[in-house]
Design an enzyme around this catalytic site. Structure first.
Site, PDB file in Angstrom:
ATOM      1  N   LYS A 107       0.836  -1.195   0.000  1.00 25.74           N
ATOM      2  CA  LYS A 107       0.000   0.000   0.000  1.00 25.74           C
ATOM      3  C   LYS A 107       0.878   1.254   0.000  1.00 25.74           C
ATOM      4  O   LYS A 107       2.053   1.209   0.366  1.00 25.74           O
ATOM      5  CB  LYS A 107      -0.909   0.009   1.241  1.00 25.74           C
ATOM      6  CG  LYS A 107      -1.859  -1.189   1.308  1.00 25.74           C
ATOM      7  CD  LYS A 107      -2.927  -1.109   0.231  1.00 25.74           C
ATOM      8  CE  LYS A 107      -3.821  -2.337   0.230  1.00 25.74           C
ATOM      9  NZ  LYS A 107      -3.249  -3.501  -0.444  1.00 25.74           N
ATOM     10  N   ASP A 108       0.260   2.386  -0.378  1.00 24.45           N
ATOM     11  CA  ASP A 108       0.966   3.663  -0.439  1.00 24.45           C
ATOM     12  C   ASP A 108       1.542   4.044   0.918  1.00 24.45           C
ATOM     13  O   ASP A 108       1.027   3.657   1.961  1.00 24.45           O
ATOM     14  CB  ASP A 108       0.027   4.771  -0.897  1.00 24.45           C
ATOM     15  CG  ASP A 108      -0.535   4.507  -2.285  1.00 24.45           C
ATOM     16  OD1 ASP A 108      -1.335   3.581  -2.419  1.00 24.45           O
ATOM     17  OD2 ASP A 108      -0.174   5.235  -3.215  1.00 24.45           O
ATOM     18  N   LYS A 109       2.596   4.870   0.884  1.00 26.36           N
ATOM     19  CA  LYS A 109       3.150   5.391   2.130  1.00 26.36           C
ATOM     20  C   LYS A 109       2.376   6.625   2.586  1.00 26.36           C
ATOM     21  O   LYS A 109       1.812   6.631   3.682  1.00 26.36           O
ATOM     22  CB  LYS A 109       4.626   5.757   1.967  1.00 26.36           C
ATOM     23  CG  LYS A 109       5.174   6.393   3.243  1.00 26.36           C
ATOM     24  CD  LYS A 109       6.570   6.956   3.074  1.00 26.36           C
ATOM     25  CE  LYS A 109       6.989   7.684   4.353  1.00 26.36           C
ATOM     26  NZ  LYS A 109       8.317   8.298   4.217  1.00 26.36           N
TER      27      LYS A 109
END
Length: 669
Positions: free
Chosen positions: A339-341
């Site tokens: 998942k995105d940071k």
């Protein structure tokens, strides 16, 4: 190929499919502006607590000036969570002590035609187990539900559920669950602490938008009966797009239980091109061979599943921190995807050798790292990459403004863009944006000096994967052998991720090159998918066909059927400019002779095919005004200058939200 190489470099980052003008805006102003929620294989959002029938997703995204305070919206523009606020998965069974309830089918004798000898028996069962008043109230509740649906009145408030009270006998509860669902397929039953609650089946209502109510009624009776080796067939349908919508609905809602296939009607012909959708229950997986009690106890591995919520944190960093706190290693964690940071993300995880109690004990500690764990429970096995249906996104786009030299009304531009993408295919398989890495100085030092020991002293402790790699390079040297050992310092799941990341990067570039070179035409040498009802991005080789010159001339295939190979040893390449492009890129990266079977690295990559176009699902949006910003410049429009856009949608696994946003906005980030 030199000209094609330059072309690839210029066009690899951005290629548009739709033809609207778009607009400018800013994403990820803060992590709370970009919320990502994993959708599991059963189609459920993983941030829903597992011990309740349904749970709300955060509806108001934090941000300046409480942007989501404006709530008088068109119901069609409600977000995914708001639309499904009242929904319960029809097939989720019962919670509490009813969670193992399986509806019986011994009373169902004729499922395919929708009739049932057991229907009268169900009425008798309800009459025998419920008192006269409760039975009457149940029938009245069922009638009220149908009347409200027919009058398009929203089911909101206490009347949207009906309690039968507590039924202490477990067998009686099971019989009641089955009898109610068989008599009233448009209702569902939920059990908790011996109480049976009856609610409207919103999935039934949704299916009624696609098929006749008679078909929906019979389908849910079939689904609840779970009769082995039975099948259900919808009425013949000439409309291919409509069939795809039915396929998509059933697979999304009930794909873990049933599978759908299309068959031509017995008297199928050019004059009567009707096709029928047949539904069958999936075959149960073979059970593992039984072992002795002593052997099971000896070999039993503890697996604990949970949902991880993290904010502005890289996933590997989060896993490293959890591993330290739990006394395990990062490879003990498994997950379905990354998942995105710079976001708030929710994803399913499983950790080995840690009990649920142990994980619960660190909840307070990890909150300091902007992490939370919940839905903690024991499971039988780990997760694997790709074991998800997709992701749901809630995104705020701020600072909205027109494209340069565009004087049109901004609101109209935004609505045009969103509506255009809601109905057209969108390319969604491009590389995600790079993460904001806080240890760039250490990495730059290593690139300049190749000093593994010195870089190790600069790298923070929580950077687990970087430190593991550097420790191996320090021990074995910055040589081929050292690099191999460094590779094996990563857990298997992480090694596979990097291979997939490279393959996806090449595939992404190939899609842009293909669309820029040939546009939406299907040309000789293209690869196409032969079965249009298959929605899965990973297609079997038997369904992939090489387009001929005659088929190009006859316009036999459409752009949505075109697929491209993901690198591996068991795929074929297109036989046109794109095939040459693949070979040039592999040669550039030193992989021209690579068969993607590398024993020394323990790599075995068969490859696969993906359709180049995908649709975002459940797309909804809301324009929000920030009234506290005072725009007084002459000629400015206050409502345009202060707009933000809240947009929600679902994407399949391996699709990236930023690409969908690029397509909507016609603007790179």
């Amino acid at each position: 190929m030199e000209e094609d190489t330059d072309f690839r470099i210029r066009f690899s980052s951005l290629c548009f499919i739709t033809d609207h003008v778009g607009f400018h805006g800013t994403i990820k102003s803060s992590p709370s502006d970009f919320v990502v929620i994993e959708i599991d294989e059963q189609g459920q959002l993983v941030n829903k607590a597992s011990d309740e029938p349904i749970h709300k997703v955060n509806k108001i995204l934090p941000g300046p000036n409480n942007l989501a305070k404006k709530t008088n919206l068109d119901p069609q523009n409600l977000s995914f969570e708001e639309r499904s606020n009242q929904e319960v998965n029809t097939l989720a069974g019962c919670s509490g002590d009813d969670q193992n309830y399986e509806p019986g089918s011994e009373k169902e004798d004729t499922i395919e035609d929708g009739t049932s000898k057991g229907e009268e028996e169900n009425i008798d069962v309800l009459g025998s187990l419920l008192d006269e008043k409760t039975n009457e109230l149940l029938n009245r509740f069922a009638c009220d539900v149908k009347e409200k649906w027919n009058s398009k009145t929203e089911l909101i408030g206490p009347s949207s559920e009906f309690s039968l009270g507590r039924i202490l006998d477990k067998n009686q509860r099971a019989i009641l669950h089955s009898a109610i669902r068989q008599k009233f397929p448009f209702l569902i039953t939920v059990g908790k602490n011996s109480e049976i609650v009856v609610k409207p089946n919103l999935e039934y209502k949704e299916l009624c938008h696609l098929v006749s109510e008679e078909e929906a009624f019979d389908f849910f009776k079939y689904l609840d009966a779970k009769k082995e080796n039975s099948k259900f067939t919808f009425k013949p349908d000439i409309n291919k797009d409509h069939r795809k919508a039915v396929h998509h609905f059933i697979n999304k809602k009930f794909g873990n239980l049933v599978e759908t296939k299309s068959f031509p009607e017995p008297n199928y012909s050019a004059d009567n091109p009707k096709v029928m959708i047949t539904v069958r229950f999936r075959e149960k997986a073979h059970k593992p061979r039984k072992r002795s009690l002593h052997g099971c106890q000896e070999r039993r591995v503890i697996y604990t599943a949970f949902t991880l919520r993290k904010e502005n944190l890289e996933m590997f960093e989060a896993v490293g921190f959890l591993a330290i706190k739990l006394g395990v290693i990062p490879s003990d964690f498994s997950y379905a995807g990354l998942k995105d940071k710079k976001a708030i993300t929710y994803q399913a995880m499983v950790v080995r050798k840690v009990t649920p109690e142990r994980l619960k004990n660190i909840e307070k500690e990890i909150e300091k790292k902007r992490m939370n764990v919940f839905n903690i429970r024991s499971v039988d096995d780990s997760l694997r990459l790709g074991q998800l249906k997709g992701n749901h996104f809630d995104i705020v786009i701020r600072n909205l403004k027109n494209q340069i030299n565009d004087s049109a009304n901004l609101r109209e531009r935004i609505l045009e863009a969103v509506e255009n993408v809601k109905v057209k295919a969108v390319q969604l398989f491009l590389t995600p944006e790079e993460l904001d890495d806080p240890v760039n100085r250490a990495k730059k030092y290593f690139l300049q000096t190749e000093d593994a020991k010195g870089t190790l002293s600069l790298m923070p402790e929580f950077k687990v994967r970087e430190r593991a790699l550097l420790e191996s390079l320090h021990r074995f040297g910055v040589t081929e052998e050292g690099c191999i050992q460094a590779w094996f310092s990563f857990p298997h799941s992480m090694r596979i991720f990097y291979v997939h990341a490279y393959s996806s990067k090449i595939w992404n570039e190939a899609v842009s090159y293909r669309l820029a070179t040939y546009g939406s035409r299907v040309v000789e040498g293209d690869l196409v998918c032969l079965d249009e009802d298959i929605d899965d991005e990973h297609l079997p080789s038997s369904k992939v066909h090489l387009v001929t010159e005659e088929e190009e001339s006859a316009n036999t295939y459409a752009i949505h059927q075109v697929v491209l190979p993901v690198l591996g040893y068991n795929i074929q390449y297109p036989k046109n400019k794109l095939g040459k492009w693949y070979q040039e890129v592999l040669s550039r990266d030193g992989l021209q002779t690579c068969r993607f079977k590398i024993p020394t690295l323990k790599l075995n990559v068969p490859g696969c095919y993906r359709k180049i176009l995908k649709h975002p699902c459940n797309l909804s949006y809301q324009l929000i005004e920030e009234h506290d910003i005072d725009v007084t410049k002459e000629g400015s429009h206050i409502d345009e200058a202060t707009l933000s856009l809240l947009i929600s949608f679902d994407l399949d696994a391996s699709c990236y939200a930023t690409v969908c946003l690029r397509e909507i906005m016609k603007h790179d980030f």
